[in-house]
Design an enzyme around this catalytic site. Sequence first.
Site, mmCIF file in Angstrom:
data_model
loop_
_atom_site.group_PDB
_atom_site.id
_atom_site.type_symbol
_atom_site.label_atom_id
_atom_site.label_comp_id
_atom_site.label_asym_id
_atom_site.label_seq_id
_atom_site.Cartn_x
_atom_site.Cartn_y
_atom_site.Cartn_z
ATOM 1 N N SER A 88 3.546 -4.353 -0.307
ATOM 2 C CA SER A 88 3.765 -4.278 1.138
ATOM 3 C C SER A 88 4.134 -2.888 1.659
ATOM 4 O O SER A 88 4.048 -2.635 2.853
ATOM 5 C CB SER A 88 4.860 -5.268 1.559
ATOM 6 O OG SER A 88 6.122 -4.866 1.060
ATOM 7 N N LYS A 157 11.551 -2.763 3.286
ATOM 8 C CA LYS A 157 10.734 -2.623 4.497
ATOM 9 C C LYS A 157 11.212 -1.421 5.311
ATOM 10 O O LYS A 157 12.284 -0.866 5.067
ATOM 11 C CB LYS A 157 10.841 -3.891 5.378
ATOM 12 C CG LYS A 157 10.531 -5.205 4.683
ATOM 13 C CD LYS A 157 9.063 -5.334 4.282
ATOM 14 C CE LYS A 157 8.788 -6.660 3.572
ATOM 15 N NZ LYS A 157 7.429 -6.726 2.999
#
Length: 289
Positions: A88, A157
């Site tokens: 990701s 993230k």
Amino acid sequence: MTPDSRGNEPVDPSPEGDSDPAAADESGVARTVVSEPTEAAGDGKKPKRKRKNLPIWQETILLLGVALVLAILIKALFVQAFYIPSESMEPGLVKNDRILVQKPSYWFGGSPSRGDVVVFEDPGGWLGAAEDTGPTNAFTSALAKIGLYPTGGHLVKRVIGVEGDVIECCDEEGRILVNGEPLEEDDYVPAEVGIKCKGPMTGNCDWTAGPVPEGHIFVMGDNRAHSADSTVHLCTEAETDCTDSPYVSTDLVVGKVFVLVWPRDRFDWLDRPETFADVPEPAAAPAAD
């Protein structure tokens, strides 16, 4: 010899002492003063006792104990190791990369800033089974507890919005907007064939999130088309009974990623992208969640 000279014959000094003129009596006869011998020659100080050294095995145990305490303190207060559990955050951070997270930036009421890459605990149901894998044996589990081995159960993230921010997707050029300001993310967000915007995980390029509640952040992976981030947990207009929340509590944030340490040939320091410096502050304070 005259009477006045009686008793005034010179007296030889004793070898055991020195003649002290001040010690003469009224008759003028010098007396011998014997001084006591000193405790040691030279400066008169007593010799120091030799310190006894510990046996080598005791020194080894002591050093290991000190190292263990320091490792625990460092993990709890300063730096902790993690690994990247998925794709990701590509291309900057690749799956199984080893990273270090620093914690002092968020001490004393500090909180994550827009653009920071952060590690946080799973808010609940964000991680898949494969991504939640941590140490696989007793030895690596022990190392993980003192911060010398990456632990599972965490996500990595980038912070896109902080409390009060409104995040929109997208402008005509496919850019994410924060408080109306478009983000220039070409340096770290890869282009995806067939996708026209940098926020596609909702199934389209037309969505809005925010204002971000107090004490929360809105996060996205850099690999936007392959990141189960805040956008995946947005409630769409079609969902009438949606209970998902796209926001992550700052209490779950472990710290900020500041260096990629492994593999060695990809060692790199992580900086906050300059584009986030242009984002204006939110128009109004957010309501508590």
